[in-house]
Structures are given as C-alpha cells and as structure tokens.
Design a protein around this motif. Structure first.
Motif, PDB file in Angstrom:
ATOM      1  N   ALA A  99     -17.154  68.441  38.447  1.00  0.00           N
ATOM      2  CA  ALA A  99     -18.487  68.020  38.013  1.00  0.00           C
ATOM      3  C   ALA A  99     -18.869  66.695  38.673  1.00  0.00           C
ATOM      4  O   ALA A  99     -20.013  66.505  39.121  1.00  0.00           O
ATOM      5  CB  ALA A  99     -18.525  67.895  36.488  1.00  0.00           C
ATOM      6  N   VAL A 100     -17.918  65.775  38.743  1.00  0.00           N
ATOM      7  CA  VAL A 100     -18.180  64.498  39.409  1.00  0.00           C
ATOM      8  C   VAL A 100     -18.478  64.729  40.890  1.00  0.00           C
ATOM      9  O   VAL A 100     -19.386  64.112  41.469  1.00  0.00           O
ATOM     10  CB  VAL A 100     -16.980  63.545  39.228  1.00  0.00           C
ATOM     11  N   LEU A 101     -17.738  65.629  41.516  1.00  0.00           N
ATOM     12  CA  LEU A 101     -17.957  65.918  42.937  1.00  0.00           C
ATOM     13  C   LEU A 101     -19.337  66.531  43.177  1.00  0.00           C
ATOM     14  O   LEU A 101     -20.026  66.175  44.139  1.00  0.00           O
ATOM     15  CB  LEU A 101     -16.865  66.866  43.436  1.00  0.00           C
ATOM     16  N   VAL A 102     -19.756  67.433  42.288  1.00  0.00           N
ATOM     17  CA  VAL A 102     -21.080  68.040  42.428  1.00  0.00           C
ATOM     18  C   VAL A 102     -22.174  66.990  42.229  1.00  0.00           C
ATOM     19  O   VAL A 102     -23.175  66.959  42.968  1.00  0.00           O
ATOM     20  CB  VAL A 102     -21.244  69.194  41.421  1.00  0.00           C
TER      21      VAL A 102
ATOM     22  N   GLN B 290     -13.411  59.883  46.086  1.00  0.00           N
ATOM     23  CA  GLN B 290     -12.724  58.601  46.118  1.00  0.00           C
ATOM     24  C   GLN B 290     -13.142  57.769  44.909  1.00  0.00           C
ATOM     25  O   GLN B 290     -14.327  57.483  44.720  1.00  0.00           O
ATOM     26  CB  GLN B 290     -13.052  57.860  47.410  1.00  0.00           C
ATOM     27  N   MET B 291     -12.177  57.374  44.107  1.00  0.00           N
ATOM     28  CA  MET B 291     -12.497  56.656  42.879  1.00  0.00           C
ATOM     29  C   MET B 291     -13.178  55.320  43.157  1.00  0.00           C
ATOM     30  O   MET B 291     -14.008  54.865  42.361  1.00  0.00           O
ATOM     31  CB  MET B 291     -11.222  56.445  42.063  1.00  0.00           C
ATOM     32  N   ASP B 292     -12.850  54.684  44.279  1.00  0.00           N
ATOM     33  CA  ASP B 292     -13.435  53.383  44.581  1.00  0.00           C
ATOM     34  C   ASP B 292     -14.902  53.466  44.979  1.00  0.00           C
ATOM     35  O   ASP B 292     -15.538  52.433  45.209  1.00  0.00           O
ATOM     36  CB  ASP B 292     -12.642  52.709  45.707  1.00  0.00           C
ATOM     37  N   ARG B 293     -15.461  54.664  45.085  1.00  0.00           N
ATOM     38  CA  ARG B 293     -16.889  54.833  45.346  1.00  0.00           C
ATOM     39  C   ARG B 293     -17.622  55.391  44.123  1.00  0.00           C
ATOM     40  O   ARG B 293     -18.779  55.794  44.229  1.00  0.00           O
ATOM     41  CB  ARG B 293     -17.098  55.754  46.550  1.00  0.00           C
ATOM     42  N   LEU B 294     -16.942  55.428  42.993  1.00  0.00           N
ATOM     43  CA  LEU B 294     -17.543  55.930  41.761  1.00  0.00           C
ATOM     44  C   LEU B 294     -17.713  54.772  40.785  1.00  0.00           C
ATOM     45  O   LEU B 294     -17.664  53.615  41.148  1.00  0.00           O
ATOM     46  CB  LEU B 294     -16.677  57.048  41.181  1.00  0.00           C
ATOM     47  N   GLY B 295     -17.936  55.094  39.519  1.00  0.00           N
ATOM     48  CA  GLY B 295     -18.110  54.069  38.500  1.00  0.00           C
ATOM     49  C   GLY B 295     -19.425  54.219  37.748  1.00  0.00           C
ATOM     50  O   GLY B 295     -20.422  54.703  38.298  1.00  0.00           O
ATOM     51  N   GLY B 296     -19.427  53.838  36.487  1.00  0.00           N
ATOM     52  CA  GLY B 296     -20.640  53.845  35.689  1.00  0.00           C
ATOM     53  C   GLY B 296     -21.160  55.221  35.317  1.00  0.00           C
ATOM     54  O   GLY B 296     -22.299  55.338  34.842  1.00  0.00           O
ATOM     55  N   LEU B 297     -20.356  56.254  35.472  1.00  0.00           N
ATOM     56  CA  LEU B 297     -20.856  57.614  35.227  1.00  0.00           C
ATOM     57  C   LEU B 297     -20.977  57.940  33.739  1.00  0.00           C
ATOM     58  O   LEU B 297     -21.566  58.960  33.389  1.00  0.00           O
ATOM     59  CB  LEU B 297     -19.938  58.638  35.900  1.00  0.00           C
TER      60      LEU B 297
ATOM     61  N   ALA C 298     -24.925  57.160  45.751  1.00  0.00           N
ATOM     62  CA  ALA C 298     -24.833  58.505  45.190  1.00  0.00           C
ATOM     63  C   ALA C 298     -24.451  58.463  43.721  1.00  0.00           C
ATOM     64  O   ALA C 298     -24.934  59.273  42.911  1.00  0.00           O
ATOM     65  CB  ALA C 298     -23.812  59.331  45.978  1.00  0.00           C
ATOM     66  N   THR C 299     -23.626  57.514  43.334  1.00  0.00           N
ATOM     67  CA  THR C 299     -23.234  57.392  41.929  1.00  0.00           C
ATOM     68  C   THR C 299     -24.398  56.917  41.078  1.00  0.00           C
ATOM     69  O   THR C 299     -24.558  57.348  39.926  1.00  0.00           O
ATOM     70  CB  THR C 299     -22.048  56.425  41.808  1.00  0.00           C
ATOM     71  N   LYS C 300     -25.236  56.036  41.624  1.00  0.00           N
ATOM     72  CA  LYS C 300     -26.392  55.548  40.871  1.00  0.00           C
ATOM     73  C   LYS C 300     -27.369  56.667  40.541  1.00  0.00           C
ATOM     74  O   LYS C 300     -28.018  56.643  39.488  1.00  0.00           O
ATOM     75  CB  LYS C 300     -27.106  54.470  41.665  1.00  0.00           C
ATOM     76  N   SER C 301     -27.490  57.636  41.416  1.00  0.00           N
ATOM     77  CA  SER C 301     -28.461  58.717  41.214  1.00  0.00           C
ATOM     78  C   SER C 301     -27.837  59.973  40.608  1.00  0.00           C
ATOM     79  O   SER C 301     -28.480  61.016  40.583  1.00  0.00           O
ATOM     80  CB  SER C 301     -29.113  59.074  42.554  1.00  0.00           C
ATOM     81  N   ALA C 302     -26.606  59.892  40.141  1.00  0.00           N
ATOM     82  CA  ALA C 302     -25.931  61.074  39.603  1.00  0.00           C
ATOM     83  C   ALA C 302     -26.584  61.523  38.303  1.00  0.00           C
ATOM     84  O   ALA C 302     -27.184  60.732  37.573  1.00  0.00           O
ATOM     85  CB  ALA C 302     -24.458  60.776  39.370  1.00  0.00           C
ATOM     86  N   GLY C 303     -26.448  62.809  38.013  1.00  0.00           N
ATOM     87  CA  GLY C 303     -26.938  63.367  36.762  1.00  0.00           C
ATOM     88  C   GLY C 303     -25.966  64.403  36.233  1.00  0.00           C
ATOM     89  O   GLY C 303     -25.018  64.802  36.922  1.00  0.00           O
ATOM     90  N   GLU C 304     -26.198  64.853  35.017  1.00  0.00           N
ATOM     91  CA  GLU C 304     -25.304  65.815  34.382  1.00  0.00           C
ATOM     92  C   GLU C 304     -25.352  67.148  35.108  1.00  0.00           C
ATOM     93  O   GLU C 304     -26.352  67.514  35.723  1.00  0.00           O
ATOM     94  CB  GLU C 304     -25.691  65.983  32.906  1.00  0.00           C
ATOM     95  N   VAL C 305     -24.241  67.888  35.055  1.00  0.00           N
ATOM     96  CA  VAL C 305     -24.140  69.167  35.753  1.00  0.00           C
ATOM     97  C   VAL C 305     -24.699  70.283  34.876  1.00  0.00           C
ATOM     98  O   VAL C 305     -25.238  70.059  33.788  1.00  0.00           O
ATOM     99  CB  VAL C 305     -22.685  69.450  36.160  1.00  0.00           C
ATOM    100  N   ASP C 306     -24.555  71.532  35.354  1.00  0.00           N
ATOM    101  CA  ASP C 306     -25.166  72.681  34.691  1.00  0.00           C
ATOM    102  C   ASP C 306     -24.494  72.980  33.353  1.00  0.00           C
ATOM    103  O   ASP C 306     -23.375  72.526  33.059  1.00  0.00           O
ATOM    104  CB  ASP C 306     -25.069  73.908  35.603  1.00  0.00           C
ATOM    105  N   ASP C 307     -25.169  73.782  32.546  1.00  0.00           N
ATOM    106  CA  ASP C 307     -24.692  74.098  31.192  1.00  0.00           C
ATOM    107  C   ASP C 307     -23.423  74.947  31.206  1.00  0.00           C
ATOM    108  O   ASP C 307     -22.601  74.836  30.290  1.00  0.00           O
ATOM    109  CB  ASP C 307     -25.793  74.822  30.417  1.00  0.00           C
ATOM    110  N   TRP C 308     -23.277  75.828  32.196  1.00  0.00           N
ATOM    111  CA  TRP C 308     -22.054  76.654  32.258  1.00  0.00           C
ATOM    112  C   TRP C 308     -20.825  75.768  32.424  1.00  0.00           C
ATOM    113  O   TRP C 308     -19.815  75.946  31.728  1.00  0.00           O
ATOM    114  CB  TRP C 308     -22.148  77.645  33.410  1.00  0.00           C
ATOM    115  N   SER C 309     -20.907  74.825  33.329  1.00  0.00           N
ATOM    116  CA  SER C 309     -19.776  73.919  33.555  1.00  0.00           C
ATOM    117  C   SER C 309     -19.507  73.068  32.320  1.00  0.00           C
ATOM    118  O   SER C 309     -18.355  72.893  31.910  1.00  0.00           O
ATOM    119  CB  SER C 309     -20.063  73.016  34.761  1.00  0.00           C
ATOM    120  N   LEU C 310     -20.568  72.550  31.708  1.00  0.00           N
ATOM    121  CA  LEU C 310     -20.390  71.752  30.502  1.00  0.00           C
ATOM    122  C   LEU C 310     -19.802  72.573  29.368  1.00  0.00           C
ATOM    123  O   LEU C 310     -18.961  72.090  28.602  1.00  0.00           O
ATOM    124  CB  LEU C 310     -21.734  71.148  30.077  1.00  0.00           C
ATOM    125  N   GLY C 311     -20.236  73.841  29.250  1.00  0.00           N
ATOM    126  CA  GLY C 311     -19.698  74.699  28.197  1.00  0.00           C
ATOM    127  C   GLY C 311     -18.211  74.948  28.372  1.00  0.00           C
ATOM    128  O   GLY C 311     -17.441  74.921  27.390  1.00  0.00           O
TER     129      GLY C 311
END
Length: 669
Positions: A357-360, A366-373, A459-472
């Motif tokens: 989900a994070v990748l999508v 790479q963890m050092d390019r993520l954060g605040g999710l 890319a992390t700043k503009s991230a959003g939640e993934v689809d409902d199937w994945s969340l389910g």
C-alpha cells in the motif's frame, strides 16, 4: 476435508491459470482471476477447518499417475488439514488484496497465470502422500514462484534475485530427492505408507535429518541457506511477497515436519540439537539483518528468517521432549511452533500488504524517503501498527501468545536427562529473548521512520489512502491478529488434533478454563489471559485519555515537534533508518557483519557536509557461497577444454570410461 475436495481445488486453480493465459489481455481479467482464486481458497479453507475441528479420519485418494508401480497418492490428515488451512487463508487474503492492488500492475499477463498455479502447487505439496508426487508438486511450486519473482525482471537486481532463487530451489529439491531415496530404501517403496512401515538405522536417520534440514530449510530460510529470501521477496509484487513469506515458507515447515516427525520413525534425543542450534542462530541473525536494512520489503523479508528460526526452535524442542518420553511437554513445544506458523502467516501477510500500500501510494520502498504517512494513510497506518506490535510479540496480540508458549516449553527443559540439552536449551532461550527484544526495536524503527515524523519526499507529501479491497484485506488480518491474541485458547484447542497425531499428546483443553485463560501444563505453574490483558490495556488507555482531556485541555492542539532548540523545517534533520540502527550496529555489527565506519568530518570553517560511510558484509554469502562460485567457475574453465578435443581423444576417453565401469562391476561384492 476429503482428499478429493483438495484435489478438486487444485484442479480449479490450474483451470484458472489456463484461463488467465487464454484471456490474458482482456480488460477485466485481473478481477476475474483473483475473484476465482478467492472463491477456491475459501472452499479449501472451510473444508480444511471442518476436517481439523471436526475430528474427521484421514482421507486417501490414489490416482493412476506418477510412478507406474506406485501411482499418485494423496492424503489429508490432521497435520495436512492445518497446513491446508494456513495456505488457503493466506491465499484468500492475498486474493482480496490483489483485486485492488493488481490494478496497478503494469504487465498483469506476467503475473496472473502464475498466481493460481502457485496456489495449486502449495496445496498439492501438502496433499501429496508419496515421494514422487511430493517432489513434483514441490518443484511446480518453486518454478511458479520463480516466474512471479521474475515478473518485474527489467528492474535492477530482480534478474539476479530470480537466478539465486532458482539455484537455491534446485539445491533444496536435490536434497529432498536424496532424503526420499534413503527413506524408500533399495525396494523403492516411495509411498509414504511404505516408508512408515520400515525403520531406519541411526546412520541413515541422521543423513535423512541433515538432508531434510537442507532441503526444507533452504525453502524456509534457515541461516545460512537464507541468501535467496531477502533478494526474491522484495523483487516480487507485494501480494506475491506476502504469499512467499507468509505461506510458502510454512509449506517448507510442513515438509520438514512430515519427513522428520512422521516418516523417519521414532526420534532420537540428539536430533533436537542441530535443529535447536540452527533455529536459535537463525532467529537472532535474521532480526539483526533486518535492523540493518533501509528497504521496507527487505526488512520484512529478513524478519521472516527470524520467525522461521523461532518455529524451528519449537520443533527441535518437540523432538527432544518426544524422544525422552515427555509427550505433554513435546505437545506444548509443537503447539507453540504450529501456533507461530499460523501467527506469522497472519502478521507477515499484513505487513507485506501494508508495504505494498505504501509503494502504491508513494512509489517508494526506501524508508529514508518516507515519513508522515500516518496523517495521509490512517487506515493503513493503524493496521500496519497492529502488525508491527504482533510481530514484536507485544501482548495482547497473537505473536506474544505463541512466543510465550515457546518460552514455557523452554522452562521445562530441566526435565531432560541429557546434559547437552540441559545446557543448550537455556542458551537458545536466551537467544529467543534477545531476538524478541531486537524485533521490537526493529519494528519501532520501521513504523517510526515510515509513518511518523515529516514527509521526506514530494511523493510522500501527496500520498493518499489506497483502495477499499486492499484496506479490507489488511483490516481482516489485523482483526485476526487481535482475536488470536486475545483468545489464544481457541487456536490451541484447534491445534490439539495435530499435536495428538504428531507426538501422541496434546495440551490441556483450554476452552473449559475460567476467564478464557490458557494453561500450558498445569494451572498451578503458569497461565496467561489475553482477554484480561486486553481489557486492562483498553481501560488504562481510555482512562488516561479521559484524564488528559478532562483536566488538561478539551481541545486537540497541533504544534511542531520539539526540535532541540534548532528550528530547521528541513525533513533531512530527522532521524533516518540508519541512524536509528546505529547503536545496535555498533554493538553487534563488528562480530556479525564485520561492519566498518569511515567518518569524514570537515574542519571548522569548512562548509563541506560531514559524511559517514558504513560497510556491512554478509558473512554467509562471503564464507559459504562465494567460494563455491569461485570453485565452480574454476572447474568450468578447466572443463571447457573438453569442447576442443579431437575425435580420437573423445573415443579414447569413452573407451577408458567403459573399461573403468567394467572393472567396478567385476570387483563389486
């Protein structure tokens, strides 16, 4: 569950694979294939649970296939039913997740035909009741999973990952082939019933044990046979990574249990020594490797190695107790191992789904390019947090319940009469305690770097939640982690038929105990109540939140985190994954990784940035595999000269080889 139902599910999976090939470029093929896999997996799951919980007798089917004098035998007993339930539960969760995740696959025709084939192969391994069918299904499982690893072969490193995987898979198959050859004996009785009918000499039993450890251990990820796993799991699509890590490694555990506990006959006490030693070392090394990684999926892959080590520690304890006649203690150790098999399938699949989900959402691993999710993906963050807490063995979640049972079994080791085991088992227990502490540090690091703090990339700043199937799918697995941790007695009672069939004993019935507690041996010795722990944690947290909001402030205020008096808004000033792991690297890195640090600190007034370069070594690869690679390359270069000989020399070599073979036959007793 009848063996016929299991074979019908395998046939249905293969039919879906063929259908995916025929309509691979159709618009809605992704949803159709994964929906069909979901339906078939649910049928297999329900049938396996009915067989396991209903106490049904073993079911056999023989088909006129395979070896002419043997046929193809398939069987479902309590052990097979449990692992079929694990396989199909993981398959169902992955299918639900993939209905949404698969829409982001750039080339679905490279994945869709092999997913149902992979599921068919794993089911067929567990169903097989003769050596030929087992090895054929094992190789089919390996080849289909290799095709999935190579689905994104154009990405850097994936082709090498696929190559290393197929080489190690071939090695494992060869080891199992030799093991079954020894078990079958000169009469060629390759059916499991025929193998059970005759005993083994101590020497032959030791050889079979070593080959089973090599064959099944290479697929499961035991150190030093683990080198393919951190390469292949990140290379595959995330739902495939979940299947390989959460499910396929458990099929390898099943193969080991089937050979060593079932086919090899009565256990000797020393069998537990190599299994305990390898399992304890694997647990610690796996989590230390995980702590050194900055790729999210590689962290999860190395963490699988740690959990496989814990499972094999339980199996080694079960063998040691069973060989000495302590069947109740053996049932406790085996139940702990099987409980962790189930638990790991849940939380590792959940964590790989979260990584996907994070990748999508961000396109980053790479963890050092993520954060605040946590603010941008709240549901994924919550489910991932539950998975992190479960794999860290924090109560009241399921990882704690199974590891607590394993430690309870270790506390019974003073009963063992052999001094080797008396000394080894407490040492292994200390390794498990160390691995549990390091696992907690590892996943505090993962969750903190990925989901907390400030975004480290656009890319992390503009991230959003993934689809409902994945969340389910993630929410369902998170709920199962909580339920299995709060009510572990239900799982333990469900595993009782397996323990009874394998070691001839079971843990006390847990459902009849007051307050849904679990008792490993006797209530007077130790007990654990997940429901009370959960209630206490929930009540304490609720009370603390009420007191804070009642007496401190009625409003939620958001303010910048304290930054040590250095108000720099640049997210690069935050802790990184490497800086978080630095203290642990300095404690263990010199011995385990031969770690070296080179620091470039500019002089005062020099505006160059400071730099630190860290070099880590994979000793298993450098000490075991690189010498083998060099030896093979050396031999290949020398043997390459055989391509340029004359016909006279070729005929001479054939003549001398024929004379040598005739001499061997002449002197053979």
């Amino acid at each position: 569950m009848s063996a016929l139902v299991g074979l019908s599910c395998v046939g249905a999976f293969l039919g879906v694979a063929l259908l995916a090939v025929l309509i691979g470029r159709s618009r809605d093929v992704t949803v159709a294939v994964y929906s069909a896999c979901l339906l078939i997996s649910l049928v297999g799951l329900v049938a396996a649970l009915v067989h396991l919980l209903g106490g049904a007798p073993a079911s056999d089917v023989t088909l006129p296939l395979g070896l002419p004098w043997v046929g193809a035998h398939f069987r479902v007993d309590a052990l097979a039913a449990f692992f079929l339930a694990v396989v199909n539960l993981g398959a169902a969760a992955a299918s639900v997740y993939a209905i949404g995740y698969g829409r982001h696959e750039p080339e679905p025709q490279r994945v869709l035909p092999f997913i149902p084939a992979f599921l068919a192969g794993m089911n067929l391994v567990v169903l097989a009741d003769d050596a030929f069918s087992f090895l054929l299904a094992w190789e089919f499982m390996s080849l289909s999973s290799w095709a999935l690893v190579m689905a994104h072969h154009r990405e850097e490193g994936n082709a090498r990952a696929g190559y290393v995987y197929i080489v190690m898979a071939s090695f494992g198959t060869l080891a199992l082939l030799l093991a079954f050859g020894l078990l079958a004996g000169p009469d060629g009785g390759y059916a499991f019933a025929a193998i059970r009918a005759h005993g083994e000499t101590p020497l032959r039993a030791g050889l079979v044990l070593a080959l089973a450890l090599a064959g099944a251990g290479s697929k499961a990820g035991l150190v030093p046979l683990h080198v393919w796993l951190p390469l292949a799991h990140p290379a595959a699509p995330s739902h495939v990574s979940a299947l390989m890590s959460g499910v396929m490694t458990k099929v390898a555990v099943y193969g080991f249990i089937r050979i060593v506990f079932d086919l090899l006959g009565p256990a000797a006490w020393w069998w537990g020594v190599p299994i305990l030693s390898i399992g304890g070392g694997t647990a610690v090394l796996g989590v230390l490797y995980a702590l050194m990684q900055s790729d999210l999926k590689r962290v999860l892959a190395y963490s699988t190695i740690e959990n496989i080590g814990l499972i094999f520690v339980g199996l080694g304890l079960a063998l040691a107790f069973e060989a000495n006649g302590f069947r109740t203690a053996g049932a406790l150790a085996l139940t702990a191992a099987l409980f962790h098999v189930f638990n790991h399938a849940l939380f590792k699949s959940l964590l790989f789904f979260g990584a996907g989900a994070v990748l999508v959402a961000t396109g980053e691993r790479q963890m050092d390019r993520l954060g605040g999710l946590i603010h941008r993906m709240p549901v994924t963050s919550l489910t991932f947090l539950i998975g992190c807490a479960a794999i860290s063995a924090l109560p009241p979640l399921n990882g704690f319940a199974s590891e607590w049972l394993a430690l309870q079994a270790i506390l019974l080791s003073p009963q063992l009469p052999q001094w080797g085991l008396k000394l080894l088992v407490p040492a292994v227990g200390a390794l498990l305690a160390l691995s549990a502490a390091l696992a907690a540090a590892c996943f505090v690091r993962v969750f903190g770097i990925v989901f907390l703090g400030r975004p480290r990339s656009a890319a992390t700043k503009s991230a959003g939640e993934v689809d409902d199937w994945s969340l389910g799918a993630m929410a369902a697995l998170a709920a199962l982690c909580v339920i299995a941790g709060v009510l572990p007695g239900l799982v333990i009672d469900g595993l009782a038929p397996v323990a009874q069939a394998v070691v001839g004993a079971r843990m006390p019935a847990q459902a009849s105990l007051e307050w849904l507690s679990i008792v490993p041996i006797a209530e007077s010795r130790s007990s654990y109540n997940g429901l009370l722990v959960f209630t206490f944690i929930a009540a304490s947290a609720s009370l603390a939140a009420y007191v804070i909001h009642r007496f401190a402030s009625h409003e939620v205020r958001r303010a910048p985190a304290w930054d040590c008096g250095f108000p720099d808004p640049n997210p690069a000033t935050q802790y990184t994954a490497d800086s978080f792991a630095q203290p642990i690297r300095r404690v263990f890195g010199t011995f385990v990784f031969r770690a070296t640090e080179r620091i470039d600190m500019p002089a005062p007034g020099d505006m160059r940035p400071a730099r630190i370069d860290v070099t880590l070594h994979d000793l298993a690869w450098e000490l075991v595999y690189e010498p083998i690679v060099r030896a093979v390359s050396f031999a290949a270069e020398r043997l390459n000269r055989l391509q340029f000989l004359t016909i006279r020399i070729y005929l001479s070599l054939v003549f001398f080889a024929l004379v040598f073979l005739l001499l061997v036959l002449a002197v053979w007793p």
